[in-house]
Design an enzyme around this catalytic site. Structure first.
Site, PDB file in Angstrom:
ATOM      1  N   ASP A  29      33.901  68.330  24.271  1.00 26.38           N
ATOM      2  CA  ASP A  29      35.218  67.745  24.468  1.00 26.38           C
ATOM      3  C   ASP A  29      35.391  66.634  23.440  1.00 26.38           C
ATOM      4  O   ASP A  29      34.465  65.854  23.207  1.00 26.38           O
ATOM      5  CB  ASP A  29      35.332  67.190  25.885  1.00 26.38           C
ATOM      6  N   ILE A  30      36.552  66.553  22.826  1.00 22.95           N
ATOM      7  CA  ILE A  30      36.794  65.565  21.780  1.00 22.95           C
ATOM      8  C   ILE A  30      37.125  64.221  22.407  1.00 22.95           C
ATOM      9  O   ILE A  30      38.180  64.061  23.032  1.00 22.95           O
ATOM     10  CB  ILE A  30      37.926  66.013  20.847  1.00 22.95           C
ATOM     11  N   ASP A  73      41.406  70.565  24.123  1.00 24.51           N
ATOM     12  CA  ASP A  73      40.455  70.147  23.093  1.00 24.51           C
ATOM     13  C   ASP A  73      39.011  70.390  23.509  1.00 24.51           C
ATOM     14  O   ASP A  73      38.090  69.902  22.874  1.00 24.51           O
ATOM     15  CB  ASP A  73      40.664  68.671  22.742  1.00 24.51           C
TER      16      ASP A  73
END
Length: 97
Positions: A29-30, A73
């Site tokens: 996950d960003i 994302d």
């Protein structure tokens, strides 16, 4: 990007539920994505994610791991062994980062 046995089963219209052992799942996950993307044009956000996830897709093929899905994302990858071969979970994760 699917396991070979899954492709074989799909071609034969077989849809079994597999039981896998020695599985690793990576959720990438960003960090800070929502804040970063809040002032960007949608096309810029989609372009950045497309480039990043394309790179991840190539790494999946190179490292014989399997993309499960992407949600926003977040990129989810699965790795497993089909035999009793030795695994290095640390190396598997490092190969995807």
């Amino acid at each position: 990007m699917m396991p070979k046995h899954v492709i074989k089963n799909l071609k034969m219209d077989i849809a079994p539920t597999d039981r896998l052992e020695n599985v690793s799942i990576l959720f990438a996950d960003i960090c800070g994505f929502t804040n970063w993307s809040s002032n960007k044009n949608p096309i810029d956000v989609v372009s950045m994610l497309s480039k990043l996830f394309s790179t991840f897709d190539h790494l999946c093929v190179k490292n014989t791991v399997y993309k499960v899905h992407t949600i926003g994302d977040c990129y989810v990858v699965l790795s497993f062994t089909e035999s009793s071969e030795e695994r290095s979970i640390g190396n598997e994760v490092k190969n995807m980062i």
